[in-house]
Design a protein around this motif. Sequence first.
Motif, PDB file in Angstrom:
ATOM      1  N   ALA A   1      35.238  95.975 -60.128  1.00 32.42           N
ATOM      2  CA  ALA A   1      34.601  94.468 -59.831  1.00 32.42           C
ATOM      3  C   ALA A   1      33.089  94.855 -59.411  1.00 32.42           C
ATOM      4  CB  ALA A   1      35.137  94.041 -58.816  1.00 32.42           C
ATOM      5  N   THR A   2      32.691  95.824 -58.798  1.00 33.58           N
ATOM      6  CA  THR A   2      31.194  95.962 -58.147  1.00 33.58           C
ATOM      7  C   THR A   2      30.372  96.059 -59.280  1.00 33.58           C
ATOM      8  OG1 THR A   2      32.179  97.154 -56.387  1.00 33.58           O
ATOM      9  CG2 THR A   2      29.674  97.327 -56.707  1.00 33.58           C
ATOM     10  N   LEU A   3      30.861  97.062 -60.459  1.00 31.44           N
ATOM     11  CA  LEU A   3      29.810  97.203 -61.531  1.00 31.44           C
ATOM     12  C   LEU A   3      29.954  95.779 -62.234  1.00 31.44           C
ATOM     13  CD1 LEU A   3      31.084 100.854 -62.496  1.00 31.44           C
ATOM     14  CD2 LEU A   3      28.681 100.413 -61.758  1.00 31.44           C
TER      15      LEU A   3
ATOM     16  N   PHE B   1      30.232 102.468 -69.909  1.00 34.38           N
ATOM     17  CA  PHE B   1      30.090 103.899 -69.642  1.00 34.38           C
ATOM     18  C   PHE B   1      29.941 104.294 -68.176  1.00 34.38           C
ATOM     19  CE2 PHE B   1      29.501 104.998 -73.929  1.00 34.38           C
ATOM     20  CZ  PHE B   1      29.815 106.359 -74.022  1.00 34.38           C
ATOM     21  N   ASP B   2      29.491 103.351 -67.331  1.00 31.73           N
ATOM     22  CA  ASP B   2      29.399 103.451 -65.819  1.00 31.73           C
ATOM     23  C   ASP B   2      30.753 103.154 -65.208  1.00 31.73           C
ATOM     24  OD1 ASP B   2      26.789 103.939 -65.907  1.00 31.73           O
ATOM     25  OD2 ASP B   2      26.028 102.145 -64.863  1.00 31.73           O
ATOM     26  N   VAL B   3      31.504 102.042 -65.720  1.00 30.80           N
ATOM     27  CA  VAL B   3      33.000 102.250 -65.411  1.00 30.80           C
ATOM     28  C   VAL B   3      33.607 103.397 -65.529  1.00 30.80           C
ATOM     29  CG1 VAL B   3      35.229 101.190 -65.748  1.00 30.80           C
ATOM     30  CG2 VAL B   3      33.169  99.630 -65.566  1.00 30.80           C
TER      31      VAL B   3
ATOM     32  N   SER C   1      39.156  96.481 -67.066  1.00 32.08           N
ATOM     33  CA  SER C   1      37.905  96.528 -67.155  1.00 32.08           C
ATOM     34  C   SER C   1      37.348  95.431 -67.985  1.00 32.08           C
ATOM     35  CB  SER C   1      37.248  97.994 -67.238  1.00 32.08           C
ATOM     36  OG  SER C   1      36.867  98.131 -68.537  1.00 32.08           O
ATOM     37  N   MET C   2      38.086  95.149 -68.915  1.00 37.61           N
ATOM     38  CA  MET C   2      37.688  93.996 -69.919  1.00 37.61           C
ATOM     39  C   MET C   2      37.904  92.676 -69.266  1.00 37.61           C
ATOM     40  SD  MET C   2      38.813  95.110 -73.745  1.00 37.61           S
ATOM     41  CE  MET C   2      40.468  95.710 -73.585  1.00 37.61           C
ATOM     42  N   ARG C   3      39.108  92.589 -68.558  1.00 37.19           N
ATOM     43  CA  ARG C   3      39.477  91.179 -68.017  1.00 37.19           C
ATOM     44  C   ARG C   3      38.315  90.821 -67.036  1.00 37.19           C
ATOM     45  NH1 ARG C   3      45.140  93.318 -66.691  1.00 37.19           N
ATOM     46  NH2 ARG C   3      46.271  92.494 -68.743  1.00 37.19           N
ATOM     47  N   ILE C   4      38.238  91.950 -65.842  1.00 35.55           N
ATOM     48  CA  ILE C   4      37.157  91.901 -64.891  1.00 35.55           C
ATOM     49  C   ILE C   4      35.540  91.301 -65.431  1.00 35.55           C
ATOM     50  CG2 ILE C   4      35.791  93.031 -63.081  1.00 35.55           C
ATOM     51  CD1 ILE C   4      38.507  94.414 -62.424  1.00 35.55           C
ATOM     52  N   ALA C   5      35.158  92.110 -66.454  1.00 37.84           N
ATOM     53  CA  ALA C   5      33.963  91.678 -66.927  1.00 37.84           C
ATOM     54  C   ALA C   5      33.585  90.381 -67.548  1.00 37.84           C
ATOM     55  CB  ALA C   5      33.671  92.912 -67.815  1.00 37.84           C
TER      56      ALA C   5
END
Length: 564
Positions: A220-222, A249-251, A516-520
């Motif tokens: 979430a922070t990223l 990549f950062d995640v 990660s896809m849902r969050i972004a």
Amino acid sequence: MERDGSSLHDAAHADALHTAGAAALLGTLFHLSVAIRDEEFERIMLPFIGLACAVFSGTVCAFAAFGQLGIVQALLKTVLVATGFNTGLFLSIGAYRLFFHRLRKFPGPFAAKLTKFHAVYRAAKTLQLHREREALHEQYGDVVRVGPREVSILRKSALPLIYGPMTDCRKSSWYGQAGHDTSRASLHMERDRKSHRMRRRAWDRAFSTKALLSYEARIATLADTLVKQIQKTNGQPVNSTEWAMFYSFDVMGALAFQDDFGQMKSGVENSSIKGIHDTMSLIGVLGNAPWSLVLAGCLPESTSGFANFFKVCAAQLKEKEKTFKPDEMPQDILSWLLKATNERDATAPPTRKALEDDVRFMIVAGSETSATSVAYELYFLAKHPEIQEKLRAELLKAVPGGVSNWTYDKVKEISYLDDFINETLRLKPPVPLGIQRETSEKGLRIDDDIYIPPRTTVMIPLQAIQKDPRYWPQAEEFIPERWGERKAEMGTDGAPFFAFGLGPHLCAGKHMAYMSMRIALSKLVMEFDVKFAPGEDGIAFYTQESETFSTLVPPLQLKFTPLK
Ligand code: HEM
């Protein structure tokens, strides 16, 4: 000795035609007695090359010593013998593959039946082998011979048989490209079923519900950083492909070893990641003839782009080992593997080399695939404003008060968000060509009309089958509702979908990828109206992707307008 000496003397002085003919016969006999045995060439290639060089030099010396030829003549004579031998060998191989091979009855391009270089050549030419496969199936039907011992199968009923939990197919020789000692390779390249099953357990712990919960805040922070960086562009065009890559990549860095690659903050591609991208096309192309990749691996220059990335991963591993706390619950994927190693658990990577390879694999496997998906999700938002609107309305319904009230618990329950992601993965699976397996000694029976012989490399063209109109109505159209309210009407439950693979090798990071896809996606849609930038129509982006096992997508210029 004298007899040998005199026959070599005769051979050395025989006329060129007789020498070449005899060598060709020898080459044919070599094929029919030794090479026909269907050994995986990758496995024996390096000793074979060594042996061939030794035989070549030995023959030059023998012609010079016993045939009383000068060194140049001995060399020329040996070249003649080698040419004759190889001509006989390759003609015999060609005739066998065309007329006598167990796959001879399957249709396919002539050159593909003869050599894997056909696929290497086609891949090098277009980097779109997945699209070519689709065209081959249109031309030849459901089963196409795409290599001397490879067939591509476009049939839904083949899916569980090749990849499902009960399959008796195993990973093909493609997975031996980094060497055949699987105790030194990553989980992905582990071909031994028993070892894979054991090793997979350590990975599954790294993606358990409890572990995923500990990753949530970091992702979430990223995603917040992504939002902030895009806000800074003030509605100017943004290369969304690049930002999807930075984010993913950062995640992975943050979750693999709690140290992201700093791309989100800097807005610049990390040099070690650039090295991966620069080398991926070469690997993707040569992977079509895995032995050529083994050969390329012996030439340091060919994979030098990876060197920096190897160093970064090795340094992260060392650092993590220093700070590892055996009594605490691991907070990253690598620490879960270290925990297994530390406890001498049977599920741990079997060797140091395997652990090192696992570290590299977790970054590459988790990042490139997710980056591609996020990039396509942004494309579909811009392409379909009405769907974007509907998704936003669903998000606001679940998160009353807007983005300041965002929590992952609220958005993870929104089925339309997952429908949107699934429809993206259906039309644009990040591994579009498919995953190779090898049939067992029994072969493979598919329906009543197809029998694939033993030890055949088989694959289902992933993108092609996920767009096959026999299984997917309005197959080329982006319709997220087919996963939800129109599921029954559109027959989605029975349709082939395996963007994350299937069965024992199902993607270990699937749930993390969805997270990660849902969050972004949820944060971006709640913050911005997403449109194509002026002059951008998305056509090049949608049609000019490169297949490198996973996918590299072209730039896409989008305009993100903050919502009031
Ligand atoms: C949208 C994102 C992703 C897609 C579409 C995807 C797709 C796939 C596919 C198709 C495979 C099967 C490969 C094969 O059998 O050769 C696979 C395997 C794997 N993936 Fe993913 N992946 C994604 C994200 C991730 C993430 C975030 C991770 C986290 C590290 C991950 C880790 C793995 C691992 C460890 C395997 C090997 C599983 C095994 O052999 O047991 N993937 N993935």
